[in-house]
Scaffold this active site. Sequence first.
Site, PDB file in Angstrom:
ATOM      1  N   LEU A  41       0.875  -1.174   0.000  1.00  0.00           N
ATOM      2  CA  LEU A  41       0.000   0.000   0.000  1.00  0.00           C
ATOM      3  C   LEU A  41       0.911   1.222   0.000  1.00  0.00           C
ATOM      4  O   LEU A  41       1.976   1.195   0.632  1.00  0.00           O
ATOM      5  CB  LEU A  41      -0.888   0.024   1.248  1.00  0.00           C
ATOM      6  CG  LEU A  41      -1.838  -1.161   1.454  1.00  0.00           C
ATOM      7  CD1 LEU A  41      -2.517  -1.063   2.816  1.00  0.00           C
ATOM      8  CD2 LEU A  41      -2.884  -1.218   0.354  1.00  0.00           C
ATOM      9  N   ASP A  42       0.505   2.281  -0.679  1.00  0.00           N
ATOM     10  CA  ASP A  42       1.362   3.464  -0.637  1.00  0.00           C
ATOM     11  C   ASP A  42       1.322   4.090   0.756  1.00  0.00           C
ATOM     12  O   ASP A  42       0.512   3.719   1.602  1.00  0.00           O
ATOM     13  CB  ASP A  42       1.015   4.465  -1.746  1.00  0.00           C
ATOM     14  CG  ASP A  42      -0.350   5.105  -1.586  1.00  0.00           C
ATOM     15  OD1 ASP A  42      -0.846   5.182  -0.450  1.00  0.00           O
ATOM     16  OD2 ASP A  42      -0.917   5.545  -2.595  1.00  0.00           O
ATOM     17  N   ALA A  43       2.199   5.035   1.005  1.00  0.00           N
ATOM     18  CA  ALA A  43       2.399   5.545   2.364  1.00  0.00           C
ATOM     19  C   ALA A  43       1.115   6.099   2.969  1.00  0.00           C
ATOM     20  O   ALA A  43       0.854   5.918   4.166  1.00  0.00           O
ATOM     21  CB  ALA A  43       3.497   6.607   2.373  1.00  0.00           C
TER      22      ALA A  43
END
Length: 337
Positions: A175-177
Site C-alpha cells: 500500500l502506498d504511504a
Amino acid sequence: MKSSGPDRRAREAQRREPRAATAARTPKAGQTGGPFSSEDPQRMISTGPRRAKPRRDEAEENFAEVHDPEGVRLQKVLAQAGVASRRVCEALISEGRVAVDGKVIIEPGIRVQPEKVAIHVDGVRIQLSVEHQYVMFNKPAGVVTTMSDPHGRPCINDYLTEEMKAARLFHVGRLDAETEGLLLLTNDGELANRLTHPSYEVPKTYVVEVAGPVFKEVGKKLRAGIDLEDGPIAVDDYRQLGSDGRRTMIQVTLHSGRNRIVRRIFDHVGHPVLRLVRTALGEITIGDQQQGTVRPLGRLELGHLLELTSGDVPGSSGNGARHGDVGGSRPSEGGPR
C-alpha cells in the site's frame, strides 16, 4: 464577539463527518468500530450451506479410498490444527462436515497422513503446517510498506514483535504511504506469490473518501470500465456508503493489482481521493482491528486464502507442487495502492 445558538451548531454540524463515513473507516489506535466490526474473524465453523451427508455405501467407499492405517486419527489432526476440541471434531466428522481429498468422511476412526492430504471443514481448507506464520497488519497513514527504511520513516518493522521479526515476515503486495488498512504479512513465499499473481484475480475491497457529492453515473461508468494509460479497468463492485454534500464515502471492490489503481480510477472520473482504506482481501476483513496493530490470521481466514489460491499457478506446466509442499520466492513489490 463569539456567535452562539443555531448558527454555531450549524457550523459544527458541517465540520462533522457523515455518520456513514465515520462507520466506514477502520478505527485508529485505542478506538473500536469500523466496517465489518460485527464479524468474528476467529470463528472456526462456516455458517454457509453444507454438503449433503453421503449414503452409507458411499461413505464406506470414501473411507476405503483415504484411510491410511499408519496415519493419525482425523479428529486428532483437526484438534491439533485448532479447529475445535477433539470431541467436537468427532461430531463434525459424524455430521459429514469434513472432507479428505474431496471425499466426505463420517467415520471418526479414520486415519490420515496430514502432510499428504487436503482437509476441508464445511468447505474451508484447514492449514496444517506450523512452519509458516500469517498475520494481518492494519497499516496507518504515513507508514511506508517496507520492512526497513534508510530515510528513517515509519515502516512495518516498527510494529512487529521480536518473535515476528525473527520469523522474517514480509508483506504481500503493498500500500502506498498514505493508504491505510489491511496488509498481509507472512513467511510463506508460495502463498504470497499466488495472492499477488494477476491470474488468480484476488478481490480487494477499499473504502474511498472523495470531495463533494458523487453522481450515480460515476458508479455506472466505473462498473462498465474506463480506459487508463496502461489499459482498460473496471471495478467489480461499487456502492456509496454516505455523503454530507461536501464529502462522499464509497466502497469499491476490484481484483487488479496495478500500481495505485484505486487513486488513478477516481482521478480519471474527476474525484481525487482524499482518504483510502483497504478493508478486505477476498473474504478476509479488517473488522474492528485497531490501526497500528498486528494479529495472527484465524484458521477460517487462512482457509479462505488457500481456497482463493488453490490449483496450479496459471501458465505453469500443471505438475507443480501444491501449496505447502515447498516455499516459493519472495513476491514482487507491486500491488494495488
